[in-house]
Write a protein that holds these residues in place. Structure first.
Motif, PDB file in Angstrom:
ATOM      1  N   ASN A   1      26.821 -25.610  70.224  1.00 38.41           N
ATOM      2  CA  ASN A   1      27.707 -26.266  69.272  1.00 38.41           C
ATOM      3  C   ASN A   1      28.067 -27.618  69.875  1.00 38.41           C
ATOM      4  O   ASN A   1      28.526 -27.690  71.004  1.00 38.41           O
ATOM      5  CB  ASN A   1      28.963 -25.423  69.021  1.00 38.41           C
ATOM      6  N   VAL A   2      27.806 -28.679  69.113  1.00 36.62           N
ATOM      7  CA  VAL A   2      28.044 -30.032  69.604  1.00 36.62           C
ATOM      8  C   VAL A   2      29.086 -30.700  68.723  1.00 36.62           C
ATOM      9  O   VAL A   2      28.937 -30.747  67.502  1.00 36.62           O
ATOM     10  CB  VAL A   2      26.750 -30.876  69.587  1.00 36.62           C
ATOM     11  N   LEU A   3      30.133 -31.193  69.349  1.00 38.29           N
ATOM     12  CA  LEU A   3      31.179 -31.907  68.617  1.00 38.29           C
ATOM     13  C   LEU A   3      31.194 -33.366  69.034  1.00 38.29           C
ATOM     14  O   LEU A   3      31.125 -33.683  70.221  1.00 38.29           O
ATOM     15  CB  LEU A   3      32.546 -31.286  68.899  1.00 38.29           C
ATOM     16  N   ARG A   4      31.287 -34.223  68.042  1.00 34.56           N
ATOM     17  CA  ARG A   4      31.370 -35.662  68.291  1.00 34.56           C
ATOM     18  C   ARG A   4      32.779 -36.039  68.717  1.00 34.56           C
ATOM     19  O   ARG A   4      33.757 -35.452  68.272  1.00 34.56           O
ATOM     20  CB  ARG A   4      31.026 -36.438  67.027  1.00 34.56           C
ATOM     21  N   ASN A   5      32.866 -37.050  69.519  1.00 36.11           N
ATOM     22  CA  ASN A   5      34.134 -37.607  69.939  1.00 36.11           C
ATOM     23  C   ASN A   5      34.814 -38.233  68.713  1.00 36.11           C
ATOM     24  O   ASN A   5      34.195 -39.020  68.005  1.00 36.11           O
ATOM     25  CB  ASN A   5      33.867 -38.673  71.005  1.00 36.11           C
ATOM     26  N   PRO A   6      36.075 -37.905  68.442  1.00 34.94           N
ATOM     27  CA  PRO A   6      36.738 -38.435  67.243  1.00 34.94           C
ATOM     28  C   PRO A   6      36.881 -39.953  67.246  1.00 34.94           C
ATOM     29  O   PRO A   6      36.993 -40.570  66.187  1.00 34.94           O
ATOM     30  CB  PRO A   6      38.109 -37.758  67.259  1.00 34.94           C
ATOM     31  N   VAL A   7      36.857 -40.568  68.404  1.00 31.10           N
ATOM     32  CA  VAL A   7      36.988 -42.018  68.489  1.00 31.10           C
ATOM     33  C   VAL A   7      35.779 -42.706  67.828  1.00 31.10           C
ATOM     34  O   VAL A   7      35.882 -43.818  67.339  1.00 31.10           O
ATOM     35  CB  VAL A   7      37.179 -42.469  69.952  1.00 31.10           C
ATOM     36  N   GLU A   8      34.633 -42.008  67.782  1.00 33.45           N
ATOM     37  CA  GLU A   8      33.456 -42.566  67.113  1.00 33.45           C
ATOM     38  C   GLU A   8      33.718 -42.763  65.617  1.00 33.45           C
ATOM     39  O   GLU A   8      33.196 -43.680  65.009  1.00 33.45           O
ATOM     40  CB  GLU A   8      32.246 -41.661  67.299  1.00 33.45           C
ATOM     41  N   TYR A   9      34.490 -41.855  65.037  1.00 27.35           N
ATOM     42  CA  TYR A   9      34.806 -41.937  63.615  1.00 27.35           C
ATOM     43  C   TYR A   9      36.022 -42.819  63.346  1.00 27.35           C
ATOM     44  O   TYR A   9      36.107 -43.467  62.315  1.00 27.35           O
ATOM     45  CB  TYR A   9      35.088 -40.545  63.040  1.00 27.35           C
ATOM     46  N   PHE A  10      36.988 -42.764  64.258  1.00 25.10           N
ATOM     47  CA  PHE A  10      38.255 -43.472  64.084  1.00 25.10           C
ATOM     48  C   PHE A  10      38.544 -44.295  65.339  1.00 25.10           C
ATOM     49  O   PHE A  10      39.312 -43.865  66.211  1.00 25.10           O
ATOM     50  CB  PHE A  10      39.392 -42.479  63.840  1.00 25.10           C
TER      51      PHE A  10
ATOM     52  N   GLN B   1      39.512 -29.334  75.516  1.00 27.27           N
ATOM     53  CA  GLN B   1      40.100 -27.996  75.360  1.00 27.27           C
ATOM     54  C   GLN B   1      40.065 -27.539  73.902  1.00 27.27           C
ATOM     55  O   GLN B   1      39.709 -26.395  73.610  1.00 27.27           O
ATOM     56  CB  GLN B   1      41.544 -27.983  75.865  1.00 27.27           C
ATOM     57  N   GLN B   2      40.450 -28.430  72.988  1.00 22.05           N
ATOM     58  CA  GLN B   2      40.448 -28.078  71.566  1.00 22.05           C
ATOM     59  C   GLN B   2      39.020 -27.876  71.055  1.00 22.05           C
ATOM     60  O   GLN B   2      38.772 -26.999  70.232  1.00 22.05           O
ATOM     61  CB  GLN B   2      41.165 -29.160  70.743  1.00 22.05           C
ATOM     62  N   GLY B   3      38.102 -28.677  71.550  1.00 17.98           N
ATOM     63  CA  GLY B   3      36.701 -28.524  71.166  1.00 17.98           C
ATOM     64  C   GLY B   3      36.145 -27.187  71.609  1.00 17.98           C
ATOM     65  O   GLY B   3      35.442 -26.506  70.853  1.00 17.98           O
ATOM     66  N   LYS B   4      36.455 -26.788  72.829  1.00 18.46           N
ATOM     67  CA  LYS B   4      35.997 -25.479  73.322  1.00 18.46           C
ATOM     68  C   LYS B   4      36.596 -24.348  72.502  1.00 18.46           C
ATOM     69  O   LYS B   4      35.914 -23.371  72.176  1.00 18.46           O
ATOM     70  CB  LYS B   4      36.343 -25.315  74.800  1.00 18.46           C
ATOM     71  N   LYS B   5      37.871 -24.483  72.166  1.00 14.78           N
ATOM     72  CA  LYS B   5      38.536 -23.453  71.356  1.00 14.78           C
ATOM     73  C   LYS B   5      37.866 -23.351  69.977  1.00 14.78           C
ATOM     74  O   LYS B   5      37.596 -22.255  69.495  1.00 14.78           O
ATOM     75  CB  LYS B   5      40.017 -23.785  71.208  1.00 14.78           C
ATOM     76  N   PHE B   6      37.589 -24.501  69.353  1.00 15.12           N
ATOM     77  CA  PHE B   6      36.904 -24.507  68.067  1.00 15.12           C
ATOM     78  C   PHE B   6      35.524 -23.859  68.199  1.00 15.12           C
ATOM     79  O   PHE B   6      35.124 -23.041  67.369  1.00 15.12           O
ATOM     80  CB  PHE B   6      36.760 -25.950  67.556  1.00 15.12           C
ATOM     81  N   SER B   7      34.800 -24.204  69.265  1.00 16.27           N
ATOM     82  CA  SER B   7      33.458 -23.658  69.477  1.00 16.27           C
ATOM     83  C   SER B   7      33.475 -22.144  69.648  1.00 16.27           C
ATOM     84  O   SER B   7      32.543 -21.463  69.220  1.00 16.27           O
ATOM     85  CB  SER B   7      32.798 -24.311  70.689  1.00 16.27           C
ATOM     86  N   GLU B   8      34.518 -21.617  70.263  1.00 20.86           N
ATOM     87  CA  GLU B   8      34.611 -20.160  70.424  1.00 20.86           C
ATOM     88  C   GLU B   8      34.616 -19.470  69.065  1.00 20.86           C
ATOM     89  O   GLU B   8      33.985 -18.430  68.883  1.00 20.86           O
ATOM     90  CB  GLU B   8      35.856 -19.791  71.226  1.00 20.86           C
ATOM     91  N   GLY B   9      35.316 -20.048  68.092  1.00 19.47           N
ATOM     92  CA  GLY B   9      35.308 -19.498  66.739  1.00 19.47           C
ATOM     93  C   GLY B   9      33.941 -19.602  66.088  1.00 19.47           C
ATOM     94  O   GLY B   9      33.469 -18.672  65.431  1.00 19.47           O
ATOM     95  N   VAL B  10      33.290 -20.748  66.281  1.00 15.60           N
ATOM     96  CA  VAL B  10      31.939 -20.951  65.748  1.00 15.60           C
ATOM     97  C   VAL B  10      30.982 -19.944  66.369  1.00 15.60           C
ATOM     98  O   VAL B  10      30.179 -19.312  65.670  1.00 15.60           O
ATOM     99  CB  VAL B  10      31.461 -22.394  66.024  1.00 15.60           C
ATOM    100  N   PHE B  11      31.059 -19.772  67.675  1.00 13.06           N
ATOM    101  CA  PHE B  11      30.180 -18.824  68.361  1.00 13.06           C
ATOM    102  C   PHE B  11      30.444 -17.394  67.902  1.00 13.06           C
ATOM    103  O   PHE B  11      29.518 -16.606  67.742  1.00 13.06           O
ATOM    104  CB  PHE B  11      30.338 -18.927  69.874  1.00 13.06           C
ATOM    105  N   GLY B  12      31.701 -17.038  67.683  1.00 14.14           N
ATOM    106  CA  GLY B  12      32.029 -15.693  67.218  1.00 14.14           C
ATOM    107  C   GLY B  12      31.391 -15.396  65.872  1.00 14.14           C
ATOM    108  O   GLY B  12      30.785 -14.336  65.673  1.00 14.14           O
ATOM    109  N   ALA B  13      31.514 -16.330  64.936  1.00 18.18           N
ATOM    110  CA  ALA B  13      30.905 -16.140  63.608  1.00 18.18           C
ATOM    111  C   ALA B  13      29.389 -16.074  63.706  1.00 18.18           C
ATOM    112  O   ALA B  13      28.742 -15.272  63.014  1.00 18.18           O
ATOM    113  CB  ALA B  13      31.328 -17.287  62.683  1.00 18.18           C
ATOM    114  N   THR B  14      28.814 -16.880  64.578  1.00 14.92           N
ATOM    115  CA  THR B  14      27.352 -16.897  64.726  1.00 14.92           C
ATOM    116  C   THR B  14      26.859 -15.629  65.409  1.00 14.92           C
ATOM    117  O   THR B  14      25.833 -15.067  65.019  1.00 14.92           O
ATOM    118  CB  THR B  14      26.902 -18.151  65.498  1.00 14.92           C
TER     119      THR B  14
END
Length: 135
Positions: free
Chosen positions: A34-43, A57-70
């Motif tokens: 799971n790859v998340l872009r840096n928000p500064v790229e968008y804003f 930390q927040q990205g890892k937490k989000f990824s844990e949910g993504v990994f669980g569903a997958t």
């Protein structure tokens, strides 16, 4: 066979995971990324308040949910889960060298949106050196 399954938790990614679980049985190693872009790229103005540690930390937490569903879509057949920060297709291209197949789900975006924004699957299709399965 070693499969790299890129996932963002979307319907397309979960459909791809279910397909992999159905078609690839036996001695198959599956790694999720799971790859998340840096928000500064968008804003860019957000750079003032950007805290890299908190973002990670927040990205890892989000990824844990993504990994669980997958994992659920795969029926529990995961050997490794990798969280990366950066441009999704760059990170996937980087990791792909160690795999026999890369699998991604496709998005249901209108054609114009795809032309303007690009897409991970299109970038991978043009640059991967290993087979790509787009489900």
């Amino acid at each position: 066979m070693r499969i790299l399954l890129a996932t963002d938790g979307s319907d397309g990614a979960l459909t791809a995971a279910r397909y992999v679980a159905k078609v690839f049985a036996g001695d198959v190693e599956i790694t999720l990324v799971n790859v998340l872009r840096n928000p500064v790229e968008y804003f860019p103005d957000a750079a003032i308040a950007y805290d890299p540690e908190l973002w990670h930390q927040q990205g890892k937490k989000f990824s844990e949910g993504v990994f669980g569903a997958t994992r659920e879509a795969l029926g529990g057949r995961v050997v490794k889960e990798v969280f990366r920060e950066g441009v999704p297709h760059h990170a996937i291209l980087d990791m792909s060298r160690d795999f026999d197949l890369v699998v991604v789900g496709k998005r249901r975006k209108p054609s114009l949106s795809r032309l303007v924004l690009g897409s991970v699957s299109q970038a991978l299709a043009h640059n991967l050196q290993v087979p790509l399965l787009i489900v």
